[in-house]
Design an enzyme around this catalytic site. Structure first.
Site, mmCIF file in Angstrom:
data_model
loop_
_atom_site.group_PDB
_atom_site.id
_atom_site.type_symbol
_atom_site.label_atom_id
_atom_site.label_comp_id
_atom_site.label_asym_id
_atom_site.label_seq_id
_atom_site.Cartn_x
_atom_site.Cartn_y
_atom_site.Cartn_z
ATOM 1 N N GLU A 163 1.194 -0.450 -5.128
ATOM 2 C CA GLU A 163 0.241 0.633 -5.383
ATOM 3 C C GLU A 163 1.076 1.914 -5.390
ATOM 4 O OE1 GLU A 163 -3.415 3.241 -3.600
ATOM 5 O OE2 GLU A 163 -1.788 2.452 -2.379
ATOM 6 N N ASP A 172 0.823 -1.206 0.000
ATOM 7 C CA ASP A 172 0.000 0.000 0.000
ATOM 8 C C ASP A 172 0.860 1.260 0.000
ATOM 9 O OD1 ASP A 172 -2.642 1.355 0.428
ATOM 10 O OD2 ASP A 172 -1.677 1.965 2.293
#
Length: 886
Positions: free
Chosen positions: A473, A420
């Site tokens: 990401e 993330d």
């Protein structure tokens, strides 16, 4: 009040040392508490047992009472001098607490917990399996069952284990400090799995800190307690060895990857039971069945690491090593992963090494200093999220994070980690204004320590050799994110294509009349489309924070919104790159996602438009998996070719996809609500093209405008190609056309079905009304406007004299309606045993179909049903057991 034990008690029980113990200031408890040899060679025993009214010393070898300890200090400090004992011996205490008498071993007679190798690796910052030694581990030591505790807190002046077993009194169990690695450790006999605990820590200036959860906790209780729960070693028996063996030998880049993103707490709930969440085990069966029915190859779980605040969705974790307690225990989570693997579904997990929350019981100022984070808020604090940033320049911190990644992959058999917020890690100025960040030592904004951490992380994950992958990401133009470390990249396997997502959703929000002015939003992504191994994300971030649902974001009236969504999904599934779709989007949930309630499954139960979108997504998934040209070269520029990318006036895009086998797949998208007749499209291969998919099919809720299932080229040049097709383009619709096999090819084309929907005819007429996949109360025909016959076989070159392209366009029961010039159907016996027919499942030639089907774990009845073959098709039924691969 002090009770004197003998004339030497000031030497044996110095008041200053006793005071340190009773006030919780003893940094080195093993040097004072327990049994020690005095200068005269005798033994002395000291113990701090507040609340005890009587304490006896027992010889642990025979259970006999040696002596009664004297109360040295009335706060509960006891001691005894044993002048007749010259050699230390194992012992226990028998203490009276009110009406209760308890026998227990003294923690301060046991040796160190950590070995030399462990302390060396921890000090070096290379203990990649630190979870095996840090945290709380049940052990059997010197004849006693108990738990070994160990925690890194190098700047603390004292660390104690506290729990119900010592009335949460930090003075009772101060730990031994291992200065060579900064770890505090203690073996406490009698403590057992299921007990809860925290650490009581005094900082470097002897200040008492809030109680801390164990950073290596493997299971936790929920708020407000947030204590760590001691876990016994897992006894879970994995059943997915076949999956794990197969995964290790696979490269994912040429495989179909279609990911379903799931927030476990809100995927499905039990409204009849006070809207409670499903457990890991309840989720296992329902989620596995639903994913298999809908055709997704993988599931991505939003963070399941323990987190205190429900509204963070797990993205602010405090227990990186603990699956959240909200759905069950760690072995229950293992069961979920296991069941998904048995269903043929890969499992990725969102992993958050970029920041952590400021909750008092968490990692923030863990030992009274900025231990895991940077001290300077310009480097250690996220203003956007009010979270703390890991100090990637500290080897113990990067060791902690990498060991955590390895723990999830090894202990829970995860197939990969989606990392993330990578951009927030890479840049010092992320979400900051000028003057709010500190440049690196070259004066730049790049976080060079984070870069090195990421490279090391990916290197260690891929060194495991298990086939597990990492996904970034990452929302910026940082180069070579998904390129190997030894080639100068960051080392991720894949990267989310955030630019593609932002551009294309922006385009779909625009009224079709204005789209001609924004055509570049669809084409710009191809300028960098193969710079990385991309995944195309339509994630949870696109259906929250006031954006509305994906359906909501489409332009137009209700019909146009659904048509736009159908076209957009077809664009996504046929564009180069792996796929990810957030839960609920597969049936076009109309409202914005709410993490506190279940998805709107009632829409799938009885609302046709939503059933039709679900069916479209299912068929896109299956087509993507079944046609190698749509996935084999997702990350290879040789697998893509524009036909026409400049037709902004008509808002039409067309391109070609190729795989490793002969033949091409042509995709055409019409982004206006205008039917375009006689739209001429140049193609490379002459012959008849199958209309493999039409997003405007009646079965998907469309107007059923199309090309009757097939269209043949004309010798008219177009788009720089010698052959062309004259097409009818449906309004706000997309077509997928499969070329014939080039005449020079000896290998069949990589499509396996000419039907416009799924080749699985047993499920084509049902829509799940719940994640369990129950049939709808009504059945519908497969979408019409598609190819009017199922392709049941393909001839390789040197066939029976029947033209291979004609053969590939008809079923055994005769030519397609309206094509009277097609050769007559071959009798089944002519088609079997000649080695000229290829399997519809894998595209390979077979000599004996019955024996070939064993490799697919299919029997003859399943094969006939799946491809709608006549019942007299000559093959033997092959039984392969109860679990079959579809």
């Amino acid at each position: 009040m002090t009770h004197h034990h003998d004339t030497n008690d000031q030497d044996l029980f110095p008041a200053s040392r006793v005071s340190q113990v009773i006030h919780g200031d003893c940094r080195d408890p093993f040097s004072f508490l327990g049994m020690h040899t005095t200068a005269s060679g005798s033994q002395v025993v000291r113990a701090f047992l507040p609340g005890a009214s009587r304490v006896e010393l027992l010889d642990d070898r025979n259970g006999g009472v040696v002596t009664t300890l004297a109360l040295v200090h009335d706060w509960g400090f006891y001691g005894a001098h044993l002048p007749d004992h010259k050699i230390p011996f194992p012992y226990r205490f028998r203490a009276q607490f009110g009406s209760e008498r308890v026998d227990f071993a003294d923690p301060y007679q046991f040796p160190p917990v950590l070995g030399e190798v462990d302390t060396y690796l921890l000090a070096e910052g290379t203990h990649w399996r630190m979870h095996q030694v840090l945290g709380a581990h049940p052990r059997h030591l010197n004849g006693h069952h108990g738990v070994a505790f160990a925690v890194w807190a190098p700047n603390a002046s004292r660390v104690s284990v506290v729990g119900h077993f010592n009335s949460w009194d930090g003075r009772r169990h101060p730990m031994r400090f291992r200065g060579e690695c900064g770890v505090w450790e203690l073996f406490i006999p009698g403590v057992q799995p299921g007990d809860i605990y925290k650490y009581e820590i005094k900082g470097p200036h002897n200040e008492l800190l809030p109680l801390k959860m164990d950073p290596l906790a493997m299971y936790c209780e929920g708020p407000p307690g947030n204590a760590t729960i001691i876990q016994a070693p897992s006894t879970y028996t994995w059943r997915d060895q076949a999956w794990m063996n197969q995964r290790a030998g696979n490269q994912p880049y040429d495989k179909p990857i279609s990911i379903y993103e799931v927030h476990l707490a809100s995927w499905r709930r039990k409204p009849e039971e006070d809207n409670r969440r499903l457990t890991y085990r309840e989720l296992a069966a329902q989620l596995a069945d639903y994913l298999r029915d809908t055709g997704f190859t993988h599931v991505e779980l939003m963070p399941v690491s323990e987190h205190p605040f429900e509204g963070s969705w797990g993205y602010q974790p405090v227990g990186l090593f603990a699956p959240t307690h909200r759905f069950g225990e760690p072995d229950d989570f293992r069961f979920l992963v296991d069941e998904l693997h048995l269903a043929g579904i890969g499992v990725f997990m969102d992993w958050v090494p970029g920041h952590f929350p400021t909750d008092d019981h968490g990692l923030g100022r863990f030992d009274g200093t900025a231990l895991y984070e940077h001290d300077d808020p310009r480097r250690g604090f996220h203003p956007d999220w009010n979270t703390l940033i890991y100090n990637y320049g500290r080897k113990e911190v990067t060791n902690f994070l990498i060991a955590n990644a390895i723990y999830w992959l090894e202990s829970f058999h995860l197939d990969g980690l989606r990392v993330d917020a990578v951009a927030s890690m890479l840049y010092h100025d992320y979400a900051r204004q000028d003057g709010e960040w500190i440049p690196n030592h070259f004066g730049g904004k790049e976080n060079l320590e984070a870069v090195e951490f990421i490279k090391l992380l990916n290197s260690k994950v891929y060194e495991l050799g298990t086939g597990a992958i990492t996904i970034a990401e990452e929302s910026t133009a940082w180069p070579m994110v998904s390129r190997p470390v030894d080639h100068g990249g960051l080392g991720f396997g894949f990267k989310w294509n955030m630019g593609w997502m932002n551009d294309t959703i922006s385009y779909m929000r625009k009224d079709p009349i204005h789209r001609c002015h924004h055509h570049n939003l669809l084409t710009f992504g191809m300028l960098y489309g193969f710079h990385e191994n991309f995944i195309l994300p339509l994630s949870h971030d696109e259906v929250v924070h006031g954006k509305g649902s994906l359906l909501d974001q489409m332009s137009g009236d209700s019909w146009q919104k659904f048509a736009n969504l159908r076209t957009y999904y077809t664009f996504l599934w046929t564009y180069p790159g792996k796929k990810i779709l957030f839960m609920g989007c597969e049936f076009a949930q109309g409202r914005q996602w709410n993490h506190d309630i279940s998805l709107d499954w009632h829409l799938l139960d009885g609302v046709p438009q939503h059933q039709e979108i679900w069916r479209l997504v299912r068929d896109l998934n299956r087509m993507y998996a079944e046609i190698p040209s749509l996935h084999q070269k997702d990350n290879d520029p040789s697998g893509f070719e524009w036909i026409e990318c400049n037709d902004s006036e008509n808002s039409v895009l067309s391109w070609i996809r190729r795989g490793n086998t002969p033949g091409e797949v042509v995709i055409v998208c019409n982004f206006t609500p205008v039917v375009r007749h006689h739209y001429r499209l140049g193609v490379n291969i002459p012959g008849t093209y199958q209309e493999r998919f039409n997003s405007d099919s009646h079965g998907y809720g469309g107007s059923n405008t199309g090309n009757g299932g097939e269209v043949t080229t004309e010798a008219i040049g177009a788009h720089g190609r010698p052959h062309s097709l004259s097409l009818t383009l449906p309004p706000l619709g997309a077509l997928v056309l499969v070329s014939p096999i080039p005449p020079s090819a000896s290998v069949p084309i990589d499509s396996t079905s000419g039907n416009g929907t799924s080749t699985d005819t047993t499920s084509a007429s049902t829509v799940p009304n719940s994640p369990a996949g129950q049939p709808s109360s009504t059945t519908e025909e497969s979408p019409s406007g598609m190819a009017p016959g199922l392709v049941v076989g393909r001839l390789s070159s040197g066939g029976t004299g029947v033209d291979q392209n004609s053969w590939s366009q008809r079923a055994f029961n005769g030519p397609p309606p309206g094509n009277e010039e097609a050769p007559p159907a071959l009798a089944p016996e002519e088609a079997v045993g000649s080695g000229r027919i290829v399997c519809l499942v894998c595209g390979k030639p077979f000599k004996s179909l019955a024996s070939h089907l064993k490799s697919h774990q299919l029997d003859g009845t399943q094969y006939r049903d799946r491809f709608n073959l006549p019942q007299d098709y000559p093959l033997k039924a092959v039984s392969v057991g109860s679990r079959r691969k579809n």
